[in-house]
Design a protein around this motif. Structure first.
Motif, PDB file in Angstrom:
ATOM      1  N   LEU A 112     -11.989  -5.022  10.561  1.00 23.14           N
ATOM      2  CA  LEU A 112     -11.341  -5.933  11.507  1.00 23.14           C
ATOM      3  C   LEU A 112     -12.165  -6.094  12.788  1.00 23.14           C
ATOM      4  O   LEU A 112     -11.970  -7.056  13.534  1.00 23.14           O
ATOM      5  CB  LEU A 112      -9.936  -5.440  11.861  1.00 23.14           C
ATOM      6  N   CYS A 113     -13.073  -5.150  13.036  1.00 26.05           N
ATOM      7  CA  CYS A 113     -13.941  -5.259  14.221  1.00 26.05           C
ATOM      8  C   CYS A 113     -14.848  -6.490  14.133  1.00 26.05           C
ATOM      9  O   CYS A 113     -15.428  -6.905  15.129  1.00 26.05           O
ATOM     10  CB  CYS A 113     -14.791  -4.005  14.379  1.00 26.05           C
ATOM     11  N   LEU A 114     -14.984  -7.066  12.943  1.00 25.58           N
ATOM     12  CA  LEU A 114     -15.769  -8.292  12.797  1.00 25.58           C
ATOM     13  C   LEU A 114     -14.977  -9.517  13.244  1.00 25.58           C
ATOM     14  O   LEU A 114     -15.509 -10.608  13.290  1.00 25.58           O
ATOM     15  CB  LEU A 114     -16.183  -8.497  11.328  1.00 25.58           C
ATOM     16  N   GLU A 115     -13.671  -9.315  13.525  1.00 29.64           N
ATOM     17  CA  GLU A 115     -12.742 -10.441  13.733  1.00 29.64           C
ATOM     18  C   GLU A 115     -12.959 -11.435  12.592  1.00 29.64           C
ATOM     19  O   GLU A 115     -13.336 -12.603  12.809  1.00 29.64           O
ATOM     20  CB  GLU A 115     -12.955 -11.078  15.095  1.00 29.64           C
ATOM     21  N   PRO A 116     -12.715 -10.995  11.368  1.00 25.68           N
ATOM     22  CA  PRO A 116     -13.118 -11.791  10.205  1.00 25.68           C
ATOM     23  C   PRO A 116     -12.226 -13.014   9.973  1.00 25.68           C
ATOM     24  O   PRO A 116     -11.039 -12.999  10.290  1.00 25.68           O
ATOM     25  CB  PRO A 116     -12.967 -10.799   9.051  1.00 25.68           C
ATOM     26  N   ALA A 117     -12.851 -14.037   9.414  1.00 30.49           N
ATOM     27  CA  ALA A 117     -12.085 -15.183   8.944  1.00 30.49           C
ATOM     28  C   ALA A 117     -11.540 -14.869   7.554  1.00 30.49           C
ATOM     29  O   ALA A 117     -10.487 -15.364   7.152  1.00 30.49           O
ATOM     30  CB  ALA A 117     -12.967 -16.414   8.896  1.00 30.49           C
ATOM     31  N   VAL A 118     -12.306 -14.056   6.828  1.00 30.00           N
ATOM     32  CA  VAL A 118     -11.903 -13.649   5.473  1.00 30.00           C
ATOM     33  C   VAL A 118     -11.978 -12.120   5.394  1.00 30.00           C
ATOM     34  O   VAL A 118     -12.963 -11.520   5.831  1.00 30.00           O
ATOM     35  CB  VAL A 118     -12.847 -14.253   4.404  1.00 30.00           C
ATOM     36  N   LEU A 119     -10.932 -11.529   4.853  1.00 33.16           N
ATOM     37  CA  LEU A 119     -10.921 -10.077   4.704  1.00 33.16           C
ATOM     38  C   LEU A 119     -10.800  -9.727   3.223  1.00 33.16           C
ATOM     39  O   LEU A 119      -9.897 -10.217   2.535  1.00 33.16           O
ATOM     40  CB  LEU A 119      -9.728  -9.483   5.477  1.00 33.16           C
ATOM     41  N   LEU A 120     -11.734  -8.925   2.740  1.00 35.18           N
ATOM     42  CA  LEU A 120     -11.716  -8.492   1.342  1.00 35.18           C
ATOM     43  C   LEU A 120     -11.248  -7.045   1.288  1.00 35.18           C
ATOM     44  O   LEU A 120     -11.867  -6.173   1.908  1.00 35.18           O
ATOM     45  CB  LEU A 120     -13.116  -8.596   0.719  1.00 35.18           C
ATOM     46  N   LEU A 121     -10.176  -6.794   0.567  1.00 38.92           N
ATOM     47  CA  LEU A 121      -9.633  -5.433   0.469  1.00 38.92           C
ATOM     48  C   LEU A 121      -9.651  -5.016  -0.992  1.00 38.92           C
ATOM     49  O   LEU A 121      -9.010  -5.652  -1.830  1.00 38.92           O
ATOM     50  CB  LEU A 121      -8.182  -5.404   0.982  1.00 38.92           C
ATOM     51  N   ASP A 122     -10.374  -3.949  -1.292  1.00 38.96           N
ATOM     52  CA  ASP A 122     -10.475  -3.498  -2.682  1.00 38.96           C
ATOM     53  C   ASP A 122      -9.617  -2.248  -2.877  1.00 38.96           C
ATOM     54  O   ASP A 122     -10.001  -1.151  -2.466  1.00 38.96           O
ATOM     55  CB  ASP A 122     -11.947  -3.215  -3.025  1.00 38.96           C
ATOM     56  N   GLU A 123      -8.477  -2.433  -3.491  1.00 40.47           N
ATOM     57  CA  GLU A 123      -7.519  -1.358  -3.777  1.00 40.47           C
ATOM     58  C   GLU A 123      -7.266  -0.466  -2.555  1.00 40.47           C
ATOM     59  O   GLU A 123      -7.491   0.757  -2.608  1.00 40.47           O
ATOM     60  CB  GLU A 123      -8.002  -0.527  -4.974  1.00 40.47           C
ATOM     61  N   PRO A 124      -6.759  -1.046  -1.494  1.00 36.88           N
ATOM     62  CA  PRO A 124      -6.579  -0.248  -0.261  1.00 36.88           C
ATOM     63  C   PRO A 124      -5.458   0.777  -0.356  1.00 36.88           C
ATOM     64  O   PRO A 124      -5.423   1.717   0.437  1.00 36.88           O
ATOM     65  CB  PRO A 124      -6.247  -1.318   0.786  1.00 36.88           C
ATOM     66  N   THR A 125      -4.528   0.604  -1.302  1.00 34.70           N
ATOM     67  CA  THR A 125      -3.393   1.535  -1.374  1.00 34.70           C
ATOM     68  C   THR A 125      -3.640   2.676  -2.355  1.00 34.70           C
ATOM     69  O   THR A 125      -2.789   3.544  -2.519  1.00 34.70           O
ATOM     70  CB  THR A 125      -2.102   0.801  -1.790  1.00 34.70           C
ATOM     71  N   GLU A 126      -4.798   2.669  -3.001  1.00 34.74           N
ATOM     72  CA  GLU A 126      -5.102   3.650  -4.040  1.00 34.74           C
ATOM     73  C   GLU A 126      -4.996   5.084  -3.494  1.00 34.74           C
ATOM     74  O   GLU A 126      -5.652   5.446  -2.508  1.00 34.74           O
ATOM     75  CB  GLU A 126      -6.523   3.405  -4.543  1.00 34.74           C
ATOM     76  N   GLY A 127      -4.142   5.880  -4.110  1.00 40.75           N
ATOM     77  CA  GLY A 127      -4.037   7.298  -3.783  1.00 40.75           C
ATOM     78  C   GLY A 127      -3.343   7.600  -2.466  1.00 40.75           C
ATOM     79  O   GLY A 127      -3.453   8.714  -1.960  1.00 40.75           O
ATOM     80  N   LEU A 128      -2.633   6.608  -1.900  1.00 41.51           N
ATOM     81  CA  LEU A 128      -1.996   6.845  -0.601  1.00 41.51           C
ATOM     82  C   LEU A 128      -0.497   7.073  -0.755  1.00 41.51           C
ATOM     83  O   LEU A 128       0.140   6.604  -1.697  1.00 41.51           O
ATOM     84  CB  LEU A 128      -2.228   5.649   0.326  1.00 41.51           C
ATOM     85  N   GLN A 129       0.081   7.783   0.225  1.00 40.47           N
ATOM     86  CA  GLN A 129       1.522   8.029   0.204  1.00 40.47           C
ATOM     87  C   GLN A 129       2.272   6.771   0.645  1.00 40.47           C
ATOM     88  O   GLN A 129       1.691   5.897   1.310  1.00 40.47           O
ATOM     89  CB  GLN A 129       1.855   9.210   1.108  1.00 40.47           C
ATOM     90  N   PRO A 130       3.566   6.667   0.293  1.00 39.67           N
ATOM     91  CA  PRO A 130       4.322   5.427   0.546  1.00 39.67           C
ATOM     92  C   PRO A 130       4.297   4.970   2.006  1.00 39.67           C
ATOM     93  O   PRO A 130       4.173   3.769   2.268  1.00 39.67           O
ATOM     94  CB  PRO A 130       5.737   5.795   0.109  1.00 39.67           C
ATOM     95  N   SER A 131       4.370   5.911   2.959  1.00 37.90           N
ATOM     96  CA  SER A 131       4.396   5.486   4.369  1.00 37.90           C
ATOM     97  C   SER A 131       3.080   4.812   4.752  1.00 37.90           C
ATOM     98  O   SER A 131       3.047   3.848   5.528  1.00 37.90           O
ATOM     99  CB  SER A 131       4.644   6.688   5.278  1.00 37.90           C
TER     100      SER A 131
END
Lengths: 231, 292
Positions: free
Chosen positions: A146-165
Motif C-alpha cells: 500500500l506504500c505504493l499508493e497503488p491503482a491496482v493491488l494484487l493479493l495472492d492468498e492473503p488469508t492462508e494460514g491465518l486465524q479468523p480475527s
C-alpha cells in the motif's frame, strides 16, 4: 483499469497461462479461483513481469506492461502481496515500509496513512520482519504494497494460514480499499472470504479462464466452486 | 625477547593481516551474499589493485604520500570499473547462474593474471609507504605504517557498515540480498544492484591490496593467498554474513600472526584449513550464517 487480453505465458517451454482475458476495474475486487496449478499465481507474476508473457497484452491506463522490465511494473502503480508474504525478513518493519515507499517516491504522509491502517505495525517498527507473528507479517506485506499508493493491488492468498480475527482484519482492509477506487485482484481459495469481498469471480482451469461471473450471482452451493476449485 | 613482548609482536602482526583480510573477505562475502556468485576472480581483483597502485605511484611525482593517496583512491575505482564491466559483459549474460559464474570467474582470473603479466611483467615491485615512522615500544620498535593500515582498514569497514545499514543504497542491497524477485516487485533494478555490488566487492579487495602493497610488493601472482584466505574466512564466518566475516578475519589473522611468529607460517595455513574442515563438518552454514 487493468486489462489482460489473450495472455499466455509460463516457465521456459511450459506454458501455464493460455489466452487469459480479464478486466479488473477500479473500486472492485476481482477474485481468481482455481485448483492448485491452475495458473493463479502465475497470472499475478505475469502481471508483475516476473513471468514473461509469450502472447497477449496487459494494459494499465493505456500502458502496456508485458514488455516492461519487471522492476518498472510497480512504478506504474501495481502493488503486489505475494503468496507466503515474501517479506525482507532480516530487515526491520520500518525498512520494509521504506522499500515500499521508495518504489514510487512516496514520503512520510503515505507512511503515516498506511501505519494508521495497521497500528500494530507502528508499535513494532524496529522489530525484524521475520520475527513478527504470521498475522503481523501479512499486515506488513499488505502495508508494504500500500506504500505504493497503488491503482491496482494484487493479493495472492492473503488469508492462508491465518486465524479468523486476522482474516476479518484483512477483509476490512480490502473493503476499505474498494472505497478508495483501488482495483484489487485477489487469489483466494476460501469460498466464504471470496463471497464476502468479491465483485466478480474468475475461475481458472489448466491455465484457461473457464468462467467469469458476478459474485452476487454465486452462493456457497454454486456448482462453479465444486467444478473449478473442488470445494 | 621475553614471551610477553614476543606475543604482543605476534598479535600486532596478526592484526595487520586481519585488517587486510577483513577488507578483502568482506568484499567476497558481499558479492556472495547479494548476488549468490562465488567469485573465484576475487584474488585477482586484489592483485589488480596492487598493480594499479604501483602504476599510480609511479605516475604521481613528489612525496610518496601523494602517490599513495592517489593510489588509494584511483586503484579501487579502476578495479571497481573493471568488475562492473565484467559483470555486464559476462555474469549478467549468464543470468548469474551459480555454476556458470564459478567457471566464468575462473576464466576471468586467468585473463586478469595474464593481462598483468603482459602489461606489468613478472617482477615483484615495491610501492613506497606514504610515511616512514617507527614507533619505539619498551621492548621493540614497530612500523607506524602497519598500525596505520589497521586504523585505515577499520575506518573503511566502519564506512562500509554505515553505508550498508544507514544509506538508501545499502537498504536496497540488503533487500536484494533477502529476496531478489520481491525486490523487483518494489521497483529495485536488480541488475544495477548486482553491478554495483560486484564493483564494490572488487574495490574492497583493491583497497586491501593498496594498503598491503608497501609491506608485500606487487606481483602478478599475488592473488592466490588472499583468495584462499578470503574463502577460509567467509566459510568460517558464514557465507554472506558480514558480521561473521569480520569475526572470522580477526580469528584467522590473529592465529596466523601468532602461529607464524612462534612456529611457522605453513603450520598456520594448515591449522586454518583444518579449522575450515571442522566448520564444514560440524556447522556447514558457518559460525554466523543462517540455514539456507
Amino acid at each position: 483499469m487493468l486489462e489482460i487480453s489473450d495472455l499466455s505465458g509460463g516457465y521456459g517451454a511450459v506454458e501455464v497461462l493460455r489466452g487469459v482475458t480479464l478486466t479488473a476495474r477500479g473500486g472492485e475486487v476481482t477474485c481468481v479461483m482455481g485448483r492448485n496449478g491452475a495458473g493463479k499465481t502465475t497470472m499475478l507474476r505475469a502481471i508483475m513481469g516476473q513471468v514473461r508473457a509469450s502472447a497477449g497484452t496487459i494494459r494499465l491506463k493505456g500502458t502496456e506492461l508485458q514488455s516492461l522490465p519487471a522492476h518498472e511494473v510497480p512504478r506504474h502503480g501495481i502493488g503486489y502481496v505475494p503468496q507466503g508474504r515474501r517479506l525482507f525478513s532480516d530487515l526491520t518493519v520500518a525498512e520494509n515500509i521504506t522499500i515500499g515507499l521508495m518504489t514510487r517516491n512516496h514520503g512520510a504522509a503515505t507512511r503515516d496513512k498506511v501505519l494508521d491502517l495497521f497500528p500494530r505495525l507502528r508499535e513494532r517498527l524496529d522489530q525484524r520482519a521475520g520475527t513478527l507473528s504470521g498475522g503481523e507479517q501479512q499486515m506488513l506485506a499488505i502495508a508494504r504494497a500500500l506504500c505504493l499508493e497503488p491503482a491496482v493491488l494484487l493479493l495472492d492468498e492473503p488469508t492462508e494460514g491465518l486465524q479468523p480475527s486476522m482474516i476479518a482484519a484483512i477483509r476490512d482492509t480490502v473493503m476499505l480499499l474498494k472505497t478508495t477506487g483501488v482495483a484489487t485482484i485477489l487469489v483466494e481459495q476460501r469460498v466464504d472470504a471470496v463471497l464476502s469481498m468479491a465483485d466478480q469471480v474468475a475461475f481458472l482451469q489448466n491455465g484457461i479462464l473457464a468462467e467469469t461471473c458476478a459474485a452476487a450471482a454465486l452462493t456457497p452451493a454454486s456448482p462453479q466452486f465444486q467444478t473449478y476449485v473442488g470445494v | 625477547m621475553e614471551f610477553g613482548p614476543f606475543l604482543l609482536l605476534a598479535l600486532m602482526e596478526g592484526m595487520v593481516m586481519s585488517a587486510v583480510l577483513a577488507l578483502t573477505a568482506v568484499g567476497l562475502s558481499l558479492v556472495f551474499g547479494v548476488m549468490r556468485v562465488v567469485n573465484v576472480a576475487h584474488g585477482e581483483f586484489f592483485m589488480l589493485g596492487a598493480v594499479a597502485a604501483w602504476f599510480v605511484t609511479q605516475a604521481v611525482p613528489g612525496h610518496p604520500a601523494l602517490g599513495f593517496a592517489a593510489a588509494l583512491l584511483l586503484a579501487p575505482l579502476f578495479v571497481g570499473a573493471v568488475a562492473a564491466l565484467a559483470d555486464g559483459l559476462i555474469l549478467k549474460r549468464l543470468n548469474y547462474d551459480p555454476e556458470a559464474t564459478i567457471v566464468a570467474t575462473i576464466g576471468l582470473s586467468y585473463i586478469f593474471q595474464q593481462a598483468a603479466l603482459s602489461f606489468y611483467g613478472p617482477d615483484a615491485r615495491p610501492v613506497l609507504a606514504p610515511f616512514d615512522l617507527r614507533l619505539q615500544l619498551p621492548w621493540f620498535g614497530y612500523s607506524g605504517y602497519k598500525i596505520a593500515v589497521v586504523i585505515a582498514a577499520a575506518l573503511i569497514l566502519i564506512g562500509i557498515w554505515l553505508f550498508m545499514t544507514r544509506s538508501r543504497a545499502g537498504l536496497v542491497m540488503r533487500a536484494t540480498q533477502a529476496d531478489r524477485d520481491t525486490a523487483r516487485a518494489f521497483g529495485i533494478n536488480v541488475d544495477r544492484v548486482f553491478a554495483t555490488v560486484f564493483a564494490l566487492g572488487a574495490a574492497m579487495a583493491a583497497m586491501g591490496a593498496v594498503l598491503i602493497v608497501p609491506i608485500q610488493q606487487a606481483h602478478y601472482l599475488m592473488g592466490h593467498d588472499p583468495l584462499l584466505l578470503s574463502f577460509i574466512v567467509v566459510i568460517i564466518g558464514g557465507l554472506g554474513s558480514l558480521r561473521g566475516t569480520l569475526v572470522a578475519a580477526l580469528l584467522i589473522g590473529l592465529s596466523d600472526g601468532v602461529i607464524s611468529v612462534f612456529f611457522s607460517p605453513t603450520l598456520a595455513k594448515i591449522l586454518a584449513t583444518l579449522f575450515v574442515a571442522l566448520v564444514l563438518v560440524f556447522r556447514p552454514q558457518g559460525l554466523f550464517g543462517g540455514q539456507r
